[in-house]
Design a protein around this motif. Sequence first.
Motif, PDB file in Angstrom:
ATOM      1  N   ALA A  69       0.835  -1.202   0.000  1.00  0.00           N
ATOM      2  CA  ALA A  69       0.000   0.000   0.000  1.00  0.00           C
ATOM      3  C   ALA A  69       0.870   1.251   0.000  1.00  0.00           C
ATOM      4  CB  ALA A  69      -0.939  -0.008   1.202  1.00  0.00           C
ATOM      5  N   GLU A  70       1.930   1.217   0.804  1.00  0.00           N
ATOM      6  CA  GLU A  70       2.814   2.376   0.912  1.00  0.00           C
ATOM      7  C   GLU A  70       3.666   2.541  -0.344  1.00  0.00           C
ATOM      8  OE1 GLU A  70       6.563   3.589   3.665  1.00  0.00           O
ATOM      9  OE2 GLU A  70       4.834   2.751   4.692  1.00  0.00           O
ATOM     10  N   GLU A  71       4.322   1.481  -0.773  1.00  0.00           N
ATOM     11  CA  GLU A  71       5.263   1.543  -1.892  1.00  0.00           C
ATOM     12  C   GLU A  71       4.567   1.860  -3.220  1.00  0.00           C
ATOM     13  OE1 GLU A  71       9.059   1.396  -3.551  1.00  0.00           O
ATOM     14  OE2 GLU A  71       8.600   1.172  -1.431  1.00  0.00           O
ATOM     15  N   PHE A  72       3.399   1.286  -3.421  1.00  0.00           N
ATOM     16  CA  PHE A  72       2.728   1.439  -4.712  1.00  0.00           C
ATOM     17  C   PHE A  72       1.510   2.366  -4.644  1.00  0.00           C
ATOM     18  CE2 PHE A  72       5.189  -2.418  -4.954  1.00  0.00           C
ATOM     19  CZ  PHE A  72       5.876  -2.198  -6.139  1.00  0.00           C
ATOM     20  N   GLU A  73       1.368   3.061  -3.511  1.00  0.00           N
ATOM     21  CA  GLU A  73       0.330   4.065  -3.324  1.00  0.00           C
ATOM     22  C   GLU A  73      -1.049   3.541  -3.720  1.00  0.00           C
ATOM     23  OE1 GLU A  73       1.806   7.498  -5.398  1.00  0.00           O
ATOM     24  OE2 GLU A  73       3.500   7.701  -4.045  1.00  0.00           O
ATOM     25  N   VAL A  74      -1.399   2.403  -3.118  1.00  0.00           N
ATOM     26  CA  VAL A  74      -2.692   1.767  -3.356  1.00  0.00           C
ATOM     27  C   VAL A  74      -3.451   1.769  -2.038  1.00  0.00           C
ATOM     28  CG1 VAL A  74      -3.808  -0.426  -3.927  1.00  0.00           C
ATOM     29  CG2 VAL A  74      -1.774   0.281  -5.170  1.00  0.00           C
ATOM     30  N   GLU A  75      -4.749   2.022  -2.111  1.00  0.00           N
ATOM     31  CA  GLU A  75      -5.561   1.980  -0.902  1.00  0.00           C
ATOM     32  C   GLU A  75      -5.569   0.543  -0.367  1.00  0.00           C
ATOM     33  OE1 GLU A  75      -9.406   3.724  -1.642  1.00  0.00           O
ATOM     34  OE2 GLU A  75      -8.463   5.176  -2.983  1.00  0.00           O
ATOM     35  N   PRO A  76      -5.290   0.362   0.918  1.00  0.00           N
ATOM     36  CA  PRO A  76      -5.181  -0.986   1.493  1.00  0.00           C
ATOM     37  C   PRO A  76      -6.398  -1.873   1.225  1.00  0.00           C
ATOM     38  CG  PRO A  76      -4.452   0.652   3.076  1.00  0.00           C
ATOM     39  CD  PRO A  76      -5.009   1.401   1.895  1.00  0.00           C
ATOM     40  N   GLU A  77      -7.599  -1.291   1.170  1.00  0.00           N
ATOM     41  CA  GLU A  77      -8.788  -2.121   0.949  1.00  0.00           C
ATOM     42  C   GLU A  77      -8.868  -2.688  -0.468  1.00  0.00           C
ATOM     43  OE1 GLU A  77      -9.891   2.256   0.741  1.00  0.00           O
ATOM     44  OE2 GLU A  77      -8.898   0.994   2.207  1.00  0.00           O
ATOM     45  N   LYS A  78      -8.045  -2.174  -1.383  1.00  0.00           N
ATOM     46  CA  LYS A  78      -8.011  -2.720  -2.753  1.00  0.00           C
ATOM     47  C   LYS A  78      -7.130  -3.965  -2.845  1.00  0.00           C
ATOM     48  CE  LYS A  78      -9.159   1.420  -5.275  1.00  0.00           C
ATOM     49  NZ  LYS A  78      -8.827   2.345  -6.328  1.00  0.00           N
ATOM     50  N   ILE A  79      -6.349  -4.213  -1.798  1.00  0.00           N
ATOM     51  CA  ILE A  79      -5.469  -5.381  -1.779  1.00  0.00           C
ATOM     52  C   ILE A  79      -6.244  -6.536  -1.153  1.00  0.00           C
ATOM     53  CG2 ILE A  79      -3.302  -6.315  -0.916  1.00  0.00           C
ATOM     54  CD1 ILE A  79      -2.220  -3.433  -0.893  1.00  0.00           C
ATOM     55  N   VAL A  80      -6.771  -7.400  -2.023  1.00  0.00           N
ATOM     56  CA  VAL A  80      -7.545  -8.558  -1.579  1.00  0.00           C
ATOM     57  C   VAL A  80      -6.923  -9.815  -2.159  1.00  0.00           C
ATOM     58  CG1 VAL A  80      -9.703  -7.297  -1.239  1.00  0.00           C
ATOM     59  CG2 VAL A  80      -9.192  -8.267  -3.482  1.00  0.00           C
ATOM     60  N   ALA A  81      -7.049 -10.920  -1.439  1.00  0.00           N
ATOM     61  CA  ALA A  81      -6.385 -12.174  -1.812  1.00  0.00           C
ATOM     62  C   ALA A  81      -6.658 -12.587  -3.249  1.00  0.00           C
ATOM     63  CB  ALA A  81      -6.784 -13.292  -0.849  1.00  0.00           C
ATOM     64  N   GLU A  82      -7.893 -12.415  -3.723  1.00  0.00           N
ATOM     65  CA  GLU A  82      -8.246 -12.865  -5.066  1.00  0.00           C
ATOM     66  C   GLU A  82      -7.869 -11.843  -6.131  1.00  0.00           C
ATOM     67  OE1 GLU A  82     -11.022 -11.968  -2.870  1.00  0.00           O
ATOM     68  OE2 GLU A  82     -10.331 -13.680  -1.732  1.00  0.00           O
ATOM     69  N   GLY A  83      -7.466 -10.647  -5.714  1.00  0.00           N
ATOM     70  CA  GLY A  83      -7.162  -9.575  -6.663  1.00  0.00           C
ATOM     71  C   GLY A  83      -5.933  -9.866  -7.498  1.00  0.00           C
ATOM     72  N   ASN A  84      -5.921  -9.326  -8.710  1.00  0.00           N
ATOM     73  CA  ASN A  84      -4.782  -9.482  -9.607  1.00  0.00           C
ATOM     74  C   ASN A  84      -3.672  -8.527  -9.173  1.00  0.00           C
ATOM     75  OD1 ASN A  84      -3.114  -8.692 -12.063  1.00  0.00           O
ATOM     76  ND2 ASN A  84      -4.242 -10.447 -12.852  1.00  0.00           N
ATOM     77  N   LEU A  85      -2.523  -9.097  -8.851  1.00  0.00           N
ATOM     78  CA  LEU A  85      -1.389  -8.316  -8.345  1.00  0.00           C
ATOM     79  C   LEU A  85      -0.969  -7.234  -9.330  1.00  0.00           C
ATOM     80  CD1 LEU A  85       0.815  -8.414  -5.960  1.00  0.00           C
ATOM     81  CD2 LEU A  85       2.217  -9.604  -7.620  1.00  0.00           C
ATOM     82  N   LYS A  86      -0.738  -7.613 -10.578  1.00  0.00           N
ATOM     83  CA  LYS A  86      -0.243  -6.674 -11.583  1.00  0.00           C
ATOM     84  C   LYS A  86      -1.242  -5.543 -11.847  1.00  0.00           C
ATOM     85  CE  LYS A  86       1.625  -6.395 -16.217  1.00  0.00           C
ATOM     86  NZ  LYS A  86       1.911  -7.042 -17.469  1.00  0.00           N
ATOM     87  N   GLU A  87      -2.521  -5.903 -11.993  1.00  0.00           N
ATOM     88  CA  GLU A  87      -3.532  -4.880 -12.297  1.00  0.00           C
ATOM     89  C   GLU A  87      -3.793  -3.967 -11.106  1.00  0.00           C
ATOM     90  OE1 GLU A  87      -7.012  -6.906 -13.709  1.00  0.00           O
ATOM     91  OE2 GLU A  87      -5.934  -7.731 -15.450  1.00  0.00           O
ATOM     92  N   THR A  88      -3.921  -4.539  -9.923  1.00  0.00           N
ATOM     93  CA  THR A  88      -4.233  -3.738  -8.741  1.00  0.00           C
ATOM     94  C   THR A  88      -3.118  -2.745  -8.438  1.00  0.00           C
ATOM     95  OG1 THR A  88      -5.531  -5.555  -7.820  1.00  0.00           O
ATOM     96  CG2 THR A  88      -4.863  -3.824  -6.292  1.00  0.00           C
ATOM     97  N   LEU A  89      -1.873  -3.203  -8.548  1.00  0.00           N
ATOM     98  CA  LEU A  89      -0.735  -2.328  -8.244  1.00  0.00           C
ATOM     99  C   LEU A  89      -0.272  -1.547  -9.470  1.00  0.00           C
ATOM    100  CD1 LEU A  89       1.399  -4.680  -5.950  1.00  0.00           C
ATOM    101  CD2 LEU A  89      -0.332  -2.998  -5.280  1.00  0.00           C
ATOM    102  N   ASP A  90      -0.879  -1.827 -10.623  1.00  0.00           N
ATOM    103  CA  ASP A  90      -0.517  -1.168 -11.880  1.00  0.00           C
ATOM    104  C   ASP A  90       0.991  -1.303 -12.136  1.00  0.00           C
ATOM    105  OD1 ASP A  90      -1.002   0.218 -14.224  1.00  0.00           O
ATOM    106  OD2 ASP A  90      -0.710   2.185 -13.292  1.00  0.00           O
ATOM    107  N   LEU A  91       1.463  -2.550 -12.120  1.00  0.00           N
ATOM    108  CA  LEU A  91       2.896  -2.815 -12.223  1.00  0.00           C
ATOM    109  C   LEU A  91       3.376  -2.818 -13.675  1.00  0.00           C
ATOM    110  CD1 LEU A  91       3.224  -5.832  -9.746  1.00  0.00           C
ATOM    111  CD2 LEU A  91       3.696  -3.424  -9.287  1.00  0.00           C
ATOM    112  N   ASP A  92       4.493  -2.148 -13.896  1.00  0.00           N
ATOM    113  CA  ASP A  92       5.204  -2.305 -15.155  1.00  0.00           C
ATOM    114  C   ASP A  92       6.534  -2.981 -14.832  1.00  0.00           C
ATOM    115  OD1 ASP A  92       7.034  -0.380 -14.226  1.00  0.00           O
ATOM    116  OD2 ASP A  92       6.048   1.250 -15.290  1.00  0.00           O
ATOM    117  N   SER A  93       7.383  -3.160 -15.824  1.00  0.00           N
ATOM    118  CA  SER A  93       8.612  -3.924 -15.582  1.00  0.00           C
ATOM    119  C   SER A  93       9.509  -3.272 -14.530  1.00  0.00           C
ATOM    120  CB  SER A  93       9.377  -4.151 -16.886  1.00  0.00           C
ATOM    121  OG  SER A  93       9.624  -2.921 -17.530  1.00  0.00           O
ATOM    122  N   LEU A  94       9.567  -1.961 -14.493  1.00  0.00           N
ATOM    123  CA  LEU A  94      10.380  -1.288 -13.471  1.00  0.00           C
ATOM    124  C   LEU A  94       9.786  -1.465 -12.085  1.00  0.00           C
ATOM    125  CD1 LEU A  94      11.422   2.041 -15.220  1.00  0.00           C
ATOM    126  CD2 LEU A  94      12.840   0.054 -14.727  1.00  0.00           C
TER     127      LEU A  94
END
Length: 86
Positions: A16-41
């Motif tokens: 939540a802190e590192e990727f500036e995501v609201e903690p309630e959006k981090i759920v076990a079934e959630g897609n890691l890449k999409e929720t955190l909006d991850l790119d290769s960096l």
Amino acid sequence: MNMNGEIVAKINSFLAEEFEVEPEKIVAEGNLKETLDLDSLDYIDLVVVIENNFHFKVKPGDFLHIHTFSDFYDYIISRVNSKQLV
């Protein structure tokens, strides 16, 4: 809270802190890449955060089978537990 629960709480906190995501959006079934909006960096940042917080080396292929937060939790918990057995 059991140790695995503590690990999950720690993971959610730094994600939540590192990727500036609201903690309630981090759920076990959630897609890691999409929720955190991850790119290769961002994956590099994620590896650094994992290594700094949990003190084990992440191998290049480790993320190939991690799609959900649940996969991510299982991966870290298994690595932390195997490290403690050594």
